[in-house]
Design an enzyme around this catalytic site. Structure first.
Site, mmCIF file in Angstrom:
data_model
loop_
_atom_site.group_PDB
_atom_site.id
_atom_site.type_symbol
_atom_site.label_atom_id
_atom_site.label_comp_id
_atom_site.label_asym_id
_atom_site.label_seq_id
_atom_site.Cartn_x
_atom_site.Cartn_y
_atom_site.Cartn_z
ATOM 1 N N SER A 1 0.863 -1.182 0.000
ATOM 2 C CA SER A 1 0.000 0.000 0.000
ATOM 3 C C SER A 1 0.894 1.225 0.000
ATOM 4 O O SER A 1 2.064 1.150 0.406
ATOM 5 C CB SER A 1 -0.882 0.005 1.260
ATOM 6 O OG SER A 1 -1.531 1.245 1.434
ATOM 7 N N TYR B 1 -2.273 -0.778 10.671
ATOM 8 C CA TYR B 1 -2.333 -1.220 9.276
ATOM 9 C C TYR B 1 -1.062 -0.777 8.558
ATOM 10 O O TYR B 1 -0.436 -1.561 7.826
ATOM 11 C CB TYR B 1 -3.564 -0.651 8.586
ATOM 12 C CG TYR B 1 -3.610 -0.937 7.095
ATOM 13 C CD1 TYR B 1 -3.964 -2.198 6.619
ATOM 14 C CD2 TYR B 1 -3.289 0.052 6.166
ATOM 15 C CE1 TYR B 1 -3.991 -2.463 5.257
ATOM 16 C CE2 TYR B 1 -3.314 -0.204 4.811
ATOM 17 C CZ TYR B 1 -3.662 -1.461 4.364
ATOM 18 O OH TYR B 1 -3.685 -1.726 3.006
#
Length: 277
Positions: free
Chosen positions: A135, A148
């Site tokens: 990501s 995360y």
């Protein structure tokens, strides 16, 4: 030339679109999901070149069985795509340890265990390409998704080290770093912490609400992302990191500028930490 792809997390999002794309291009694919019923529509049109594979990446026995199933069916694995993953919303202080550990088990250890299962096949072949879905949050930290971020920073560092270990064996590694795409990541694939601390209202909570409110309206197109990933695999010189989306490019460039600013401003202090020459 047709390749054998092994793609995890194909029930939704990137995994689903990527499986459809590689099969449409004439490749063979193992389309993995925790529930194979979720991917039957993908493999139905490709009885000779696709198989649905049951795989929960947190279960070592399923990883072993899935890898063996792919090898038995196709004889090799050319491309592994570690796509299975989840999100979690909450300020770092608000985050529940059990949920954080579960996310690490899926996003980091599950990814690593699937990779370890496939690597012996690729080493024997002296060829292969491992794509790990990270990501832009693996390069840039954001309030409200700190843990995360931690899983994706881990994937980034793990993948960079892995690339240096396996390059002499003919195996390539690419880290995929998307920004906001119209997948289910900000929907059912990410839980909220039930704990709220008012002091984080303007940081973690504000960003969480912005991301949730943006779900389904993100500029990123998963179909275009799938085509970009295939392009990278087919390239003679694929990148170590492939950013996907304008926001990812902007975020990464801003991070580079901030790093340079800090490094330059503190250069004398940095150099002074060594023993004198």
């Amino acid at each position: 030339m047709s390749k054998v792809w092994f793609i995890t997390g194909c029930s939704t999002g990137f995994g689903r679109e990527l499986a459809k794309e590689v099969l449409a291009l004439g490749n063979r694919a193992a389309v993995a999901a925790r529930n194979t019923a979720d991917v039957q529509d993908i493999v139905a049109g490709y009885p000779d070149t696709a198989i649905a594979v049951k795989l929960d990446v947190t279960k070592p026995d399923e990883i072993k069985a899935a890898t063996e199933q792919v090898k038995q069916k196709f004889g090799r694995i050319d491309v592994l795509v570690n796509n299975a993953g989840i999100g979690y919303f909450g300020a770092i202080e608000e985050s529940e340890e059990a949920e954080v550990r579960r996310m690490f088990e899926i996003n980091v250890f599950g990814l690593a265990n699937v990779t370890n299962s496939v690597l012996p096949i690729m080493r024997a072949q002296r060829s292969g390409h491992i794509l790990n879905i990270a990501s832009i949050g693996g390069l840039v930290g954001f309030p409200g998704v700190g843990f995360y971020n931690a899983t994706k920073f881990a994937v980034d560092g793990y993948s960079e080290a892995l690339s240096k270990e396996v390059a002499p064996l003919g195996i390539k590694v690419t880290i995929i770093a998307p920004s906001g795409f119209r997948t289910d990541w900000a929907g059912r694939s990410a839980n909220n912490s039930p704990i709220t601390i008012p002091d984080y209202k303007d940081t973690a909570e504000a960003n969480k609400n912005a991301i949730r409110g943006y779900s389904g309206k993100q500029p990123g197109d998963p179909v275009r992302a799938a085509k970009a990933i295939v392009k990278a695999v087919e390239s003679e010189h694929p990148p170590l990191r492939l950013l996907l989306g304008v926001a990812a490019l902007k975020g990464a460039r801003n991070k580079l500028e901030q790093l340079k600013k800090d490094f330059d401003a503190w250069e004398d202090t940095t150099r002074g930490a060594d023993f004198p020459l």
